[in-house]
Every structure is written in C-alpha cells, then in structure tokens.
Design a protein around this motif. Structure first.
Motif, short mmCIF file in Angstrom:
data_model
loop_
_atom_site.label_atom_id
_atom_site.label_comp_id
_atom_site.label_asym_id
_atom_site.label_seq_id
_atom_site.Cartn_x
_atom_site.Cartn_y
_atom_site.Cartn_z
N GLN A 207 57.46 -36.62 22.95
CA GLN A 207 57.88 -35.48 22.10
C GLN A 207 56.95 -35.75 20.99
N MET A 208 55.72 -36.32 20.38
CA MET A 208 54.77 -36.08 19.26
C MET A 208 53.34 -35.48 20.04
N LEU A 209 52.20 -34.79 19.13
CA LEU A 209 51.92 -34.79 19.49
C LEU A 209 50.31 -34.73 17.90
N ALA A 210 49.21 -35.07 18.41
CA ALA A 210 48.15 -34.76 17.42
C ALA A 210 47.48 -34.15 16.93
N SER A 211 46.55 -33.99 16.22
CA SER A 211 45.60 -32.20 16.46
C SER A 211 44.87 -32.92 15.09
N MET B 191 57.75 -32.01 18.46
CA MET B 191 57.23 -30.89 20.04
C MET B 191 58.99 -30.59 19.93
N THR B 192 59.77 -31.26 19.23
CA THR B 192 61.27 -30.92 19.78
C THR B 192 61.96 -30.35 19.20
N THR B 193 60.95 -29.75 17.45
CA THR B 193 61.37 -28.90 16.92
C THR B 193 60.28 -28.38 16.56
N ARG B 194 59.34 -28.40 16.86
CA ARG B 194 57.91 -27.27 17.64
C ARG B 194 57.39 -27.25 15.82
N SER B 195 57.63 -28.11 14.96
CA SER B 195 57.14 -27.81 13.28
C SER B 195 56.49 -29.39 12.90
#
Length: 93
Positions: A22-26, A38-42
């Motif tokens: 549920q984690m994304l790095a940019s 990604m669960t909280t979209r924050s």
C-alpha cells in the motif's frame, strides 16, 4: 516496475513485498521524494535531500522499508522510511 507520469517517475512494489503493497514512492523535478500511503491516499513522508531533479526511486528488494533515490545532483541515497532518515549518500560520476 515503474510508471512515467509527466515530470514524475513512480515506482511501485512487487507482490512479494506484502508489507508495503500500500506504499508508493515518487521522485519529482523539484528535487523531492515522496512516500505515499495508498490506503489513505496521502503523502506520509517528503524528503528534500536532493538538490536537483530526482531521476529514479526504487524500493530495496529485501528490506521493505528502504528506498534508493538518485538525482541529477550526482547523488544516490538510501532512505529508511520507518525513521524518515537518509541513511547513506554516495556521489556518482
């Protein structure tokens, strides 16, 4: 695996790392690296350790909370997302 979105390169985790699915790095052209929940979209962490455009972000293949970042400032960094700290910096080129 990665996805190109305009000025942002996004890398996401493989199914083998279930802890952080549920984690994304940019990485961004403004020099910041963000870790997204990604669960909280924050955004859960913002790192500003680079002085130029971030070219690449990549999760460590076995250490689920470690993130490698590279930028046009010539630095490759290792970030521990649990403590929100840059743990290693290497100059390249």
């Amino acid at each position: 695996k990665g996805l190109w979105c305009g000025e942002v390169i996004v890398h996401y985790l493989t199914e083998s790392l279930t802890v952080l699915l549920q984690m994304l790095a940019s990485g961004s052209a403004d020099g910041t690296v963000k870790v997204w929940d990604m669960t909280t979209r924050s955004c859960s962490h913002t790192f500003d350790h680079h002085e130029d455009k971030v070219q690449c972000v990549l999760w460590h293949p076995t250490e689920a909370f470690m993130l490698a970042t590279a930028a046009f400032d010539g630095q490759v960094c290792l970030v521990d997302c649990r403590s929100a700290a840059v743990t290693a910096v290497a100059a390249v080129g």
